[in-house]
Design an enzyme around this catalytic site. Structure first.
Site, PDB file in Angstrom:
ATOM      1  N   LYS A   1     -13.653  -9.435  76.795  1.00 34.14           N
ATOM      2  CA  LYS A   1     -12.850  -8.253  77.111  1.00 34.14           C
ATOM      3  C   LYS A   1     -11.784  -8.045  76.033  1.00 34.14           C
ATOM      4  O   LYS A   1     -11.476  -6.911  75.672  1.00 34.14           O
ATOM      5  CB  LYS A   1     -12.200  -8.410  78.484  1.00 34.14           C
TER       6      LYS A   1
ATOM      7  N   ARG B   1     -25.957  -4.634  79.095  1.00 35.55           N
ATOM      8  CA  ARG B   1     -27.190  -4.887  79.857  1.00 35.55           C
ATOM      9  C   ARG B   1     -27.433  -3.704  80.774  1.00 35.55           C
ATOM     10  O   ARG B   1     -26.617  -2.788  80.849  1.00 35.55           O
ATOM     11  CB  ARG B   1     -27.003  -6.142  80.707  1.00 35.55           C
TER      12      ARG B   1
HETATM   13  P1  ADP Z   1     -15.196  -7.739  85.973  1.00 34.77           P
HETATM   14  O1  ADP Z   1     -15.837  -7.839  84.616  1.00 34.77           O
HETATM   15  O2  ADP Z   1     -14.727  -9.055  86.510  1.00 34.77           O
HETATM   16  O3  ADP Z   1     -15.998  -6.936  86.935  1.00 34.77           O
HETATM   17  P2  ADP Z   1     -13.558  -5.465  85.204  1.00 34.77           P
HETATM   18  O4  ADP Z   1     -12.631  -5.524  84.049  1.00 34.77           O
HETATM   19  O5  ADP Z   1     -14.848  -4.748  85.009  1.00 34.77           O
HETATM   20  O6  ADP Z   1     -13.832  -6.956  85.725  1.00 34.77           O
HETATM   21  O7  ADP Z   1     -12.814  -4.840  86.433  1.00 34.77           O
HETATM   22  C1  ADP Z   1     -13.376  -4.805  87.721  1.00 34.77           C
HETATM   23  C2  ADP Z   1     -12.654  -3.802  88.602  1.00 34.77           C
HETATM   24  O8  ADP Z   1     -11.257  -4.116  88.663  1.00 34.77           O
HETATM   25  C3  ADP Z   1     -12.693  -2.376  88.095  1.00 34.77           C
HETATM   26  O9  ADP Z   1     -13.829  -1.697  88.527  1.00 34.77           O
HETATM   27  C4  ADP Z   1     -11.437  -1.793  88.710  1.00 34.77           C
HETATM   28  O10 ADP Z   1     -11.655  -1.478  90.066  1.00 34.77           O
HETATM   29  C5  ADP Z   1     -10.478  -2.942  88.684  1.00 34.77           C
HETATM   30  N1  ADP Z   1      -9.617  -2.887  87.465  1.00 34.77           N
HETATM   31  C6  ADP Z   1      -9.895  -3.397  86.253  1.00 34.77           C
HETATM   32  N2  ADP Z   1      -8.895  -3.157  85.384  1.00 34.77           N
HETATM   33  C7  ADP Z   1      -7.949  -2.493  86.060  1.00 34.77           C
HETATM   34  C8  ADP Z   1      -6.646  -1.982  85.729  1.00 34.77           C
HETATM   35  N3  ADP Z   1      -6.113  -2.130  84.539  1.00 34.77           N
HETATM   36  N4  ADP Z   1      -5.947  -1.363  86.700  1.00 34.77           N
HETATM   37  C9  ADP Z   1      -6.455  -1.224  87.944  1.00 34.77           C
HETATM   38  N5  ADP Z   1      -7.648  -1.689  88.326  1.00 34.77           N
HETATM   39  C10 ADP Z   1      -8.395  -2.315  87.395  1.00 34.77           C
END
Ligand code: ADP
Length: 667
Positions: free
Chosen positions: A124, A299
């Site tokens: 990330k 993916r």
């Molecule tokens: P993972 O890879 O563990 O799934 P992500 O970075 O894709 O983590 O984030 C998963 C979820 O967390 C997102 O779909 C969103 O709902 C929430 N999220 C992620 N970043 C933020 C943020 N900066 N502010 C608010 N919610 C967030």
């Protein structure tokens, strides 16, 4: 990039996955004329994906680490079966740069991006640095190398609370904590790092501004090895529980045309930054107005079908064509958006028990015929085992219609017509969710499910007259069938034939409700049932998946399934699990005394915490059971001595099995 080293034609495809995604990939590969090879663990010998493939190779023991995650074994399986290409699906090894590299080195085509692209986008932090350079909008945050407490604390202060602490290597919502003030930061970092270390072997953290009440919007992209890159519109996946998606739709009902074009352009820019090849998803959070990049998934995603239904594109086919070195068959202006699609993820889990996964054998598997804009992507069939070793997703129900409202209606109908028995499922929860007025109105954010949990998991409706009548009719039909097929059936000899009886009493129990009684009267004409003061005339006639019950002239469809004394009914009022308290047959449930420690759910014994002969206080831990990813510790119900342990670490135990025995303290 040396294109042909990575992407060239092939005839045999190994699918390095299981469940619905393996089945999904096999289906398309077959229509393309490819030979398909499944891989499986010992727990999956009889699984659906194994049955579907042309060939199958055993990887090893049930544990994912020893089978689906074992890179050397999967590569060996490809050699053994003569596979030339490997599709990783999602989850398992799909985002492992090490696996993509190992495939390359073994001369196999990895259906996906190169290891280098996965590495660049897999972290990330790393991907955010790339996106920053490419001018893609980011959530304000810190994604630097330095990881000392002082740097992180300073970064959080600068960003401004609330912030989100995230594992750079994270996925599946793990290693993520919301921090509302400076004094919570240190503790959140410690626990997020611990979780990240355990899950990903990497505890590097990044910090982001926490977008309050956000929406999740993501864009499907796909690139080929000739430098072409397309965006295939966006999906909205705001309905989440614990950062895991539950319902996904396409297009996003939140964006207008201009916003849609902007987010898709940002996604193309993001993918172009690594000259991306293969299918991928660029994820954003949105405050409803602006979108901010959060990560790229290199993916295919679980929710790809909604994109397929609005674009008419088979994404797996395109993945396989790209992997074989072909050019993408369309240009950006030939990608058009048609209608609306919504997907629901059907899980073996119990929403009434904190979504505890449910394992066991699937006794009934009934899904509606796919047609009319309804698609079912399933990984299980009747008789299959849901194992505690893997993710509990059973299937996806996906609906398409010209409008969002019509697609939701169709999805709800599809869910209502789906019956899975033997394991507990989240189907009623999904129905409650998609029919919630705020979901209809798109008045949602990622915290919606958590806030509305009570409304979404209502206590079971009480069984009414219709259900009691249906229960009696179901029993009579079953008895008639039994007596017809088995002349020597004990049902017959025990005098169960209704012939000659004037009246018969039925008692039912529904959940925690008081017992309910119904009396069946025989005589001239149709049978009559009396419930309390009320009396009903009823007849029944068989239908495809149950029977039609006509109650005082009103005909309605009943789905019924009986096992022993357990009756499962679906009527127009919903789903009902009734227990038939049989006054003659007797309830042969074995009563387990309090001194027995019994598995509350099926699971795996992961730790024994006390030894035989140990003196235990009330509440002392005895052993830990793991059901999928959740651990549950079983404790002493009273003070006493641990007399017997009937299991060992690694045992897979069924619900209700006795695991240990404790002798109460004398006196
Ligand atoms: P993972 O890879 O563990 O799934 P992500 O970075 O894709 O983590 O984030 C998963 C979820 O967390 C997102 O779909 C969103 O709902 C929430 N999220 C992620 N970043 C933020 C943020 N900066 N502010 C608010 N919610 C967030």
């Amino acid at each position: 990039m040396d294109r042909t080293a990575h992407f060239r034609p092939f005839r045999t495809l190994l699918i390095a996955n299981r469940g619905e995604i393996a089945c999904r990939v096999i289906r398309t590969a077959k229509t393309m004329g490819l030979r398909t090879v499944a891989v499986y663990s010992e727990a999956d010998r009889d699984a659906m994906h194994v049955a579907m493939a042309d060939e199958a190779v055993l990887l090893g023991p049930a544990r994912a680490r020893d089978s689906y995650l074992n890179i050397a074994r999967v590569i060996e399986a490809a050699r053994q079966s003569g596979a030339e290409a490997v599709h990783p699906g999602y989850g398992f090894l799909s985002e492992s740069a090490e696996f993509a590299q190992a495939c390359f080195e073994a001369g196999l085509i990895f259906v996906g991006p190169t290891a280098g692209m996965i590495r660049a986008m897999g972290s990330k932090s790393g991907s955010k640095m790339l996106m920053e350079k490419a001018g893609v909008p980011l959530v304000p945050g810190y994604h630097g190398e330095a990881q000392d407490d002082a740097t992180l604390a300073k970064a959080a202060d600068q960003i401004g609370f609330p912030v989100l602490v995230k594992a750079s290597a994270g996925g599946g919502g793990r290693g993520m904590r919301i921090v509302r003030s400076a004094d919570e930061l240190a503790a959140a970092l410690v626990s997020a790092k611990r979780e990240a270390k355990a899950a990903f072997g990497d505890d590097r953290m990044l910090i982001e501004k926490y977008v309050e009440n956000p929406r999740h919007i993501e864009v499907q992209v796909i690139g080929d090895s000739h430098g072409n890159l397309l965006s295939l519109f966006e999906r909205e996946c705001t309905l989440q529980r614990r950062h895991q998606k539950v319902i996904e739709e396409a297009p996003s009902p939140t964006l207008n045309e201009a916003q849609r074009e902007a987010v898709c352009a940002a996604a193309r820019k993001a993918a172009a930054a690594v000259s991306y090849v293969g299918a991928g998803t660029i994820e954003f959070v949105s405050n409803g107005k602006d979108v901010f990049f959060i990560e790229m998934n290199t993916r295919l995603q679980v929710e790809h079908p909604v994109t397929e239904l609005i674009t008419g594109i088979d994404l797996v086919e395109w993945q396989l064509r790209v992997a074989s070195g072909e050019k993408l068959p369309r240009t950006q202006d030939q990608i058009t958006l048609n209608g609306h699609a919504v997907e629901a993820r059907v899980y073996a889990e119990n929403p009434h028990k904190n979504f505890m996964p449910s394992v066991g054998r699937i006794r009934t598997w009934h899904t509606p015929e796919p047609s009319n804009g309804l698609r079912i992507d399933a990984g299980y069939r009747q008789g299959d085992m849901v194992s505690p070793n893997y993710d509990a997703m059973l299937a996806k129900v996906i609906a398409w219609a010209p409008t969002r409202d019509a697609a939701i209606d169709r999805l709800n109908r599809g869910l209502e017509d789906t019956d899975v028995r033997g394991v507990v499922t989240n189907i009623p929860f999904l129905s409650a969710l998609v029919t919630h007025p705020d979901v209809r109105a798109n008045a949602i954010d990622t915290g919606f499910i958590e806030r509305e949990l009570k409304v979404l998991t209502p206590p079971a409706a009480a069984a009414g007259d219709l259900e009691l009548c249906a229960a009696v009719a179901a029993i009579l039909i079953e008895e008639a069938e039994v007596t017809q097929t088995e002349a020597s059936s004990p049902w017959r000899t025990a005098g169960w034939m209704p012939v000659g009886r004037r009246q018969r009493r039925f008692v039912f129990r529904h959940g925690q409700d008081a017992e309910q009684e119904a009396h069946l009267h025989y005589g001239q004409g149709p049978a009559k049932l009396s419930i309390g003061e009320r009396e009903f005339a009823f007849t029944s006639s068989p239908s495809a998946d149950g029977f039609d019950l006509t109650l005082d002239g009103l005909k309605s469809r009943i789905v019924a399934d009986i096992e022993g004394h357990e009756l499962y009914l679906r009527t127009r009022n919903g789903r009902f699990d009734l227990h038939w308290v049989d006054p003659f047959g007797g309830d042969d449930e074995e009563l387990v005394g309090e001194d027995k420690i019994v598995a509350p759910l099926p699971g795996t014994v992961v730790a024994l915490l006390a030894e035989i002969g140990a003196k235990l206080e009330k509440g002392a831990p005895i052993l830990t059971l793991e059901v999928m990813k959740m651990e549950q510790t079983l404790r002493a119900p009273f003070a006493g001595v641990l007399k017997v342990i009937k299991c060992k670490v690694g045992d897979i135990v069924q619900e209700g099995v006795e695991l240990a025995e404790i002798e109460p303290e004398a006196g």
